[in-house]
Design an enzyme around this catalytic site. Structure first.
Site, PDB file in Angstrom:
ATOM      1  N   PHE A  64       0.811  -1.219   0.000  1.00 28.09           N
ATOM      2  CA  PHE A  64       0.000   0.000   0.000  1.00 28.09           C
ATOM      3  C   PHE A  64       0.848   1.274   0.000  1.00 28.09           C
ATOM      4  CE2 PHE A  64      -4.340  -1.765   1.694  1.00 28.09           C
ATOM      5  CZ  PHE A  64      -4.521  -2.417   0.480  1.00 28.09           C
ATOM      6  N   ARG A  65       2.182   1.124   0.013  1.00 27.66           N
ATOM      7  CA  ARG A  65       3.129   2.197  -0.311  1.00 27.66           C
ATOM      8  C   ARG A  65       3.339   3.273   0.749  1.00 27.66           C
ATOM      9  NH1 ARG A  65       5.407  -0.981  -3.832  1.00 27.66           N
ATOM     10  NH2 ARG A  65       4.532  -1.020  -5.931  1.00 27.66           N
ATOM     11  N   ASN A  95       8.376  -3.557   2.207  1.00 26.50           N
ATOM     12  CA  ASN A  95       9.292  -2.810   1.325  1.00 26.50           C
ATOM     13  C   ASN A  95       8.780  -1.402   1.027  1.00 26.50           C
ATOM     14  OD1 ASN A  95       7.280  -4.198  -0.122  1.00 26.50           O
ATOM     15  ND2 ASN A  95       8.462  -4.187  -2.014  1.00 26.50           N
ATOM     16  N   HIS A 179       9.283 -14.253  -1.271  1.00 28.10           N
ATOM     17  CA  HIS A 179       9.267 -13.935  -2.707  1.00 28.10           C
ATOM     18  C   HIS A 179      10.436 -14.696  -3.300  1.00 28.10           C
ATOM     19  CE1 HIS A 179       9.152 -10.802  -6.140  1.00 28.10           C
ATOM     20  NE2 HIS A 179      10.099 -11.680  -6.446  1.00 28.10           N
ATOM     21  N   HIS A 237       2.983 -15.791  -4.424  1.00 30.02           N
ATOM     22  CA  HIS A 237       2.826 -15.662  -5.888  1.00 30.02           C
ATOM     23  C   HIS A 237       3.560 -16.726  -6.724  1.00 30.02           C
ATOM     24  CE1 HIS A 237       6.465 -13.394  -5.139  1.00 30.02           C
ATOM     25  NE2 HIS A 237       5.877 -12.227  -4.962  1.00 30.02           N
ATOM     26  N   ASN A 284       6.613  -8.912 -10.887  1.00 32.23           N
ATOM     27  CA  ASN A 284       7.620  -9.872 -10.432  1.00 32.23           C
ATOM     28  C   ASN A 284       6.986 -10.758  -9.371  1.00 32.23           C
ATOM     29  OD1 ASN A 284       9.407  -8.354 -11.975  1.00 32.23           O
ATOM     30  ND2 ASN A 284      10.291  -7.308 -10.219  1.00 32.23           N
ATOM     31  N   ASP A 311      -1.138  -9.372  -4.527  1.00 38.06           N
ATOM     32  CA  ASP A 311       0.155  -8.687  -4.658  1.00 38.06           C
ATOM     33  C   ASP A 311      -0.067  -7.270  -5.196  1.00 38.06           C
ATOM     34  OD1 ASP A 311       2.881  -8.237  -4.546  1.00 38.06           O
ATOM     35  OD2 ASP A 311       3.358  -9.331  -6.379  1.00 38.06           O
ATOM     36  N   HIS A 315       1.793   1.620  -9.099  1.00 38.56           N
ATOM     37  CA  HIS A 315       2.779   2.599  -9.567  1.00 38.56           C
ATOM     38  C   HIS A 315       2.022   3.626 -10.394  1.00 38.56           C
ATOM     39  CE1 HIS A 315       6.177   0.087  -8.333  1.00 38.56           C
ATOM     40  NE2 HIS A 315       5.575  -0.932  -8.911  1.00 38.56           N
ATOM     41  N   GLY A 330       4.720  -4.370 -10.999  1.00 45.14           N
ATOM     42  CA  GLY A 330       3.608  -4.338 -10.056  1.00 45.14           C
ATOM     43  C   GLY A 330       2.425  -3.595 -10.628  1.00 45.14           C
TER      44      GLY A 330
END
Length: 446
Positions: A64-65, A95, A179, A237, A284, A311, A315, A330
């Site tokens: 969710f950034r 991340n 991952h 994933h 990815n 996932d 962006h 993504g």
């Protein structure tokens, strides 16, 4: 006490569909029966109109950034899109910027969500080559688990020190989610295509650069390490036919120490779609071949794969419109994941009961989430009504992601979410999200 009575629903729960009513008292499911009376004049009655009532989906992998990348999305915007899409709980990945690799940074994310989230939330602790001490401080009762990137992706949290990796696997009681892509294989493949195309590599080669072999080498290593150390491993994933044979359906989910997830995009798209969708389906691990998709569906239906997730990784349009090498991987999916699976139901690929199992029951079981993921008396009222005969078209005006685009743009779905309840609150109705940020921190029965 606030009461809501949902009447005339096709209730989908634990492999059965039955017609009935559900009474919500405050945040809890108080009663499930064939017919329930309103009990008081203040009870709000919602007629489900014979549509499906399902437990809210639990998305075990989103990005969710927030903090640090909020030009792409944030906890408020993306959880808003999630509840509009029938996802009532999410587990977010570490991340962000800074990476959530200390207890202090992790708790900062929980503090943001406590103020802003429309859906229930948990955040994964991030692992690195040198933060074992911080990992071991993680409380398994209120943190979903530990996330390790065994292949570099957005945020570059690559864990590539084998001794550190084994120490983490041996030391933590947490569920470890991974991952899996082999970095050396990807680098070698990329050099080969760079030699041929320079910086102008066509996106259609993405699945050959981040190849089947890259995925298989990494996931098979992670599984071997989990078996050696006894760690509880969840492989995010899975994207290839070759990988699915690493997983079993011979034992009940509750007894599995190694579980697997598949994402919506790997069930929907194939490498042939790169020609029309380009970087908008650059993920990815990569979207792969029609045969990979076919085998992923088979493994999902026969229970070698346990969970469907998104996932979700937004962006901006500008970022995605760059050349292949510059465009990040993504895409946004939470608003359209449940209806995408209902589309598959309409096409005869999967039953509604199986959708509920893979998107609600199984994530709750795998992560041992307290009192969510099922329609049971005494459980939290995280509920979704789906009209399987209400077509709608995905267009700019109804996309709720902060990034403003979707790989499904232009697609007409035949099913639509009409109501979403989070902790007994009706947060989505009449195709609008109400301004009720009532998400709660997920707790875990472990």
């Amino acid at each position: 006490m606030k009461r809501i009575l949902i009447k005339n629903a096709k209730i989908v729960n634990e492999g059965v569909i039955f017609e009935g009513d559900v009474l919500i008292e405050d945040s809890i499911i108080a009663e499930i029966a064939e017919s329930i009376s309103a009990k008081s004049s203040t009870t709000k009655i919602i007629d489900a109109g014979g549509n499906y009532l399902i437990p809210g989906a639990i998305d075990d992998q989103v990005h969710f950034r927030e903090p640090g990348l909020t030009h792409k999305g944030d906890i408020a915007s993306e959880s808003r899109a999630a509840v509009a899409g029938g996802i009532t709980s999410f587990i977010e990945q570490p991340n962000t910027v800074p990476n959530a690799v200390t207890q202090e940074l992790l708790e900062q994310k929980y503090a943001i969500a406590a103020e802003k989230s429309y859906a229930n939330y948990s955040f994964m602790m991030g692992g690195t080559n040198d933060n074992l001490e911080e990992i071991l401080k993680t409380n398994p009762k209120n943190v979903a688990g530990l996330k390790l990137f065994l292949g570099s992706s957005t945020g570059n949290m690559l864990v590539d020190n084998e001794a550190a990796l084994e120490k983490i696997f041996s030391s933590t009681p947490l569920l470890i989610a991974v991952h899996c892509e082999d970095e050396t294989t990807i680098k070698n493949n990329l050099e080969k295509y760079k030699a041929e195309y320079g910086d102008d590599i066509p996106v259609k080669f993405h699945h050959l650069i981040r190849s089947e072999e890259a995925c298989y080498i990494s996931s098979s290593k992670a599984i071997a390490l989990a078996k050696k150390t006894g760690a509880r491993l969840h492989v995010f994933h899975v994207s290839t036919a070759k990988e699915v044979d690493l997983f079993t359906n011979k034992i009940p989910l509750e007894d599995k120490k190694i579980t697997a997830e598949v994402c919506i995009h790997h069930l929907w798209f194939t490498n042939e779609d790169y020609d029309t969708k380009g970087n908008f389906i650059k993920w990815n691990p990569a979207v792969k071949t029609a045969n990979d998709r076919k085998v992923l569906w088979e493994a999902l239906l026969d229970d070698r794969i346990d969970v469907i997730a998104t996932d979700h990784a937004p962006h901006t349009l500008e970022e995605k419109q760059q050349s292949y090498l510059k465009a990040p991987s993504g895409g946004p999916l939470v608003q359209h994941a449940v209806v995408a699976m209902f589309e598959a139901f309409r096409q005869g690929k999967i039953s509604v009961e199986k959708i509920v199992e893979k998107m609600a029951h199984n994530p709750a079981k795998i992560f041992k989430i307290e009192k969510r993921g099922f329609i049971r008396e005494g459980y939290f009222a995280d509920l979704v009504i789906v009209d399987a005969n209400l077509p709608w078209n995905v267009k700019k005006e109804n996309i709720l992601y902060k990034c403003g685009w979707s790989p499904f743009e232009g697609y007409s779905f035949k099913s639509r979410i009409t109501h979403t309840f989070v902790n007994g609150q009706l947060v989505y109705n009449n195709f609008k999200v109400k301004d009720i940020q009532c998400g709660e921190r997920l707790l875990f029965d472990r």
